[in-house]
Enzyme design. Structure first.
Site, PDB file in Angstrom:
ATOM      1  N   ARG A 248     -23.259  16.269  12.233  1.00 47.18           N
ATOM      2  CA  ARG A 248     -23.519  17.352  11.276  1.00 47.18           C
ATOM      3  C   ARG A 248     -24.895  17.112  10.642  1.00 47.18           C
ATOM      4  O   ARG A 248     -25.154  16.037  10.095  1.00 47.18           O
ATOM      5  CB  ARG A 248     -22.411  17.408  10.219  1.00 47.18           C
ATOM      6  CG  ARG A 248     -21.133  18.074  10.727  1.00 47.18           C
ATOM      7  CD  ARG A 248     -20.093  18.238   9.627  1.00 47.18           C
ATOM      8  NE  ARG A 248     -19.086  19.230   9.986  1.00 47.18           N
ATOM      9  CZ  ARG A 248     -17.931  18.932  10.619  1.00 47.18           C
ATOM     10  NH1 ARG A 248     -17.656  17.693  10.960  1.00 47.18           N
ATOM     11  NH2 ARG A 248     -17.069  19.892  10.898  1.00 47.18           N
TER      12      ARG A 248
ATOM     13  N   ARG B 120     -17.246  23.972  16.527  1.00 48.71           N
ATOM     14  CA  ARG B 120     -18.567  23.378  16.469  1.00 48.71           C
ATOM     15  C   ARG B 120     -19.543  23.968  17.480  1.00 48.71           C
ATOM     16  O   ARG B 120     -20.724  23.635  17.453  1.00 48.71           O
ATOM     17  CB  ARG B 120     -18.441  21.859  16.619  1.00 48.71           C
ATOM     18  CG  ARG B 120     -17.662  21.185  15.494  1.00 48.71           C
ATOM     19  CD  ARG B 120     -18.381  21.336  14.161  1.00 48.71           C
ATOM     20  NE  ARG B 120     -19.760  20.947  14.304  1.00 48.71           N
ATOM     21  CZ  ARG B 120     -20.187  19.674  14.349  1.00 48.71           C
ATOM     22  NH1 ARG B 120     -19.327  18.706  14.212  1.00 48.71           N
ATOM     23  NH2 ARG B 120     -21.460  19.394  14.497  1.00 48.71           N
TER      24      ARG B 120
ATOM     25  N   HIS C  28       0.814  -1.224   0.000  1.00 46.52           N
ATOM     26  CA  HIS C  28       0.000   0.000   0.000  1.00 46.52           C
ATOM     27  C   HIS C  28       0.843   1.267   0.000  1.00 46.52           C
ATOM     28  O   HIS C  28       0.562   2.214  -0.727  1.00 46.52           O
ATOM     29  CB  HIS C  28      -0.968   0.007   1.195  1.00 46.52           C
ATOM     30  CG  HIS C  28      -1.908  -1.145   1.178  1.00 46.52           C
ATOM     31  ND1 HIS C  28      -1.609  -2.344   1.800  1.00 46.52           N
ATOM     32  CD2 HIS C  28      -3.127  -1.305   0.598  1.00 46.52           C
ATOM     33  CE1 HIS C  28      -2.613  -3.192   1.606  1.00 46.52           C
ATOM     34  NE2 HIS C  28      -3.545  -2.588   0.888  1.00 46.52           N
TER      35      HIS C  28
ATOM     36  N   GLU D  62       2.246  -1.024   7.921  1.00 50.70           N
ATOM     37  CA  GLU D  62       3.372  -1.154   6.982  1.00 50.70           C
ATOM     38  C   GLU D  62       4.568  -0.313   7.423  1.00 50.70           C
ATOM     39  O   GLU D  62       5.729  -0.734   7.280  1.00 50.70           O
ATOM     40  CB  GLU D  62       2.906  -0.814   5.561  1.00 50.70           C
ATOM     41  CG  GLU D  62       1.901  -1.855   5.063  1.00 50.70           C
ATOM     42  CD  GLU D  62       1.457  -1.722   3.613  1.00 50.70           C
ATOM     43  OE1 GLU D  62       0.732  -2.615   3.147  1.00 50.70           O
ATOM     44  OE2 GLU D  62       1.813  -0.720   2.937  1.00 50.70           O
TER      45      GLU D  62
HETATM   46  N1  URA Z   1     -11.552  17.201  10.959  1.00 53.74           N
HETATM   47  C1  URA Z   1     -12.630  16.610  11.524  1.00 53.74           C
HETATM   48  O1  URA Z   1     -12.653  15.381  11.682  1.00 53.74           O
HETATM   49  N2  URA Z   1     -13.668  17.394  11.897  1.00 53.74           N
HETATM   50  C2  URA Z   1     -13.680  18.724  11.705  1.00 53.74           C
HETATM   51  O2  URA Z   1     -14.658  19.377  12.040  1.00 53.74           O
HETATM   52  C3  URA Z   1     -12.543  19.316  11.124  1.00 53.74           C
HETATM   53  C4  URA Z   1     -11.496  18.533  10.757  1.00 53.74           C
END
Ligand code: URA
Length: 264
Positions: free
Chosen positions: A173, A228, A9, A85
Site C-alpha cells: 500500500r 486490490r 492471555h 493456549e
Molecule cells: N485484510 C487484509 O489483510 N488486507 C485487506 O486488504 C483487507 C483485509
C-alpha cells in the site's frame, strides 16, 4: 492433563468450561466478530473472558456440538499465542474466520476465499517451523469449507493466500503514513497475481504451520473486503455481506467436519 487455571492471555481455563469440552474453535481477528458469532449464530452462548481484547465465548452449533468463538487479535504474533493456549485447552480444529483483500480481478468484494495453503511471509512462523515448512490447510477441513460454501450458495474461491505481517507495507500500500515503501515490495502484488495467489491476509500462514507442527486441523475462510486490482481502500459497502457469508460458511463447515470425525 489440561490446565484448570486460567491461561494467561486468553483469560480462561478448563474450570471455566465446566463439563463442556469443545474441540473446535472459530477464530476471528476482531473481538466484535467473535462476539457476533457467539451472540447471533450459536445457541446457549456465554462469555468465557474478555481479556486484552481477546474475547472468547462458548456456545452450541445447530447440531448441538459445543464450540468456542475466540479472538486471535491482528497478525501472526498474537494469533500464535492464542492458538497455543487454545490447543493447551484441548482444541483440535481451528477455523479462521477473517477478512481479506483480493489481488485477482475475478475475486470480488462480498465473496469469500477459502485458503488451501499460504505463501507465508510471517516472522512468528519462523519461531515455530523452518521457513520452508509448508503452510498447508487441513485438506478435509478445506473440503468441508468448500462444500459448505456450495451448499449455502455463497460465491467462493479456493486457492493460495499471501499471508503477510503488515497491512500497509507488506501488502504494497502506497497510500499510508510511510513515505518510503522498500524497493523489494514494489510490484509484489502483480508478481503474486501472476503466481495465481488469490488474496492478502495476515494470519493463516502461521495458523497453518502451527496446525502441521502441533497436529491440529486448521482451515481459513475470509470475506473479501478490498479489491486490490482497483483500489487500496476497504470496500465498506461489501463488508457486511462478506463477513456474514464467511461466518455462515465456517459454521456449516464446522458441523460437517465434526460429523465426519470418529467419536473420541
Ligand atoms: N485484510 C487484509 O489483510 N488486507 C485487506 O486488504 C483487507 C483485509
Amino acid at each position: 492433563m489440561l490446565p484448570s487455571t486460567k491461561l494467561y492471555h486468553i483469560g480462561f481455563g478448563r474450570d471455566d468450561l465446566g463439563e463442556i469440552a469443545p474441540t473446535l474453535a472459530l477464530l476471528s481477528g476482531d473481538p466484535d466478530r467473535a462476539r457476533l458469532i457467539a451472540q447471533q449464530y450459536l445457541r446457549e452462548a456465554r462469555a468465557l473472558s474478555e481479556n486484552r481484547g481477546l474475547n472468547s465465548y462458548v456456545g452450541r452449533l445447530p447440531s448441538g456440538a459445543w464450540v468456542l468463538s475466540a479472538t486471535s487479535g491482528m497478525g501472526a504474533p498474537s494469533l500464535s499465542i492464542v492458538v497455543n493456549e487454545l490447543v493447551q485447552l484441548g482444541i483440535r480444529t481451528i477455523i479462521r474466520v477473517g477478512t481479506t483483500g483480493s489481488i485477482q480481478a475475478r475475486v470480488v468484494p462480498g465473496e469469500v476465499v477459502i485458503s488451501s495453503a499460504a505463501l507465508c511471509r510471517q516472522g512468528a512462523a519462523n519461531d515455530i517451523a523452518p521457513v520452508e515448512y509448508p503452510a498447508a490447510a487441513d485438506p478435509f477441513l478445506t473440503v468441508a469449507l468448500a462444500q459448505a460454501a456450495r451448499e449455502l450458495d455463497v460465491p467462493h474461491h479456493v486457492g493460495i493466500t499471501a499471508s503477510v505481517d503488515t497491512f500497509y507495507e507488506g501488502q504494497e500500500r502506497y497510500d499510508s503514513a510511510n513515505p518510503h515503501l522498500l524497493r523489494w515490495l514494489h510490484g509484489i502484488t502483480e508478481e503474486y497475481r501472476r503466481l495465481n495467489i488469490l488474496n492478502y491476509e495476515m494470519e493463516c500462514g502461521t495458523l497453518f504451520k502451527m496446525g502441521g507442527v502441533y497436529g491440529f486441523a486448521a482451515g481459513c475462510v475470509c470475506g473479501v473486503i478490498a479489491q486490490r486490482t482497483q483500489s487500496e481502500q476497504i470496500a465498506m459497502d461489501a463488508k457486511g455481506v462478506a463477513v456474514e457469508r464467511a461466518i455462515r460458511v465456517a459454521l456449516r463447515a464446522a458441523e460437517k467436519y465434526l460429523a465426519s470425525q470418529p467419536m473420541a
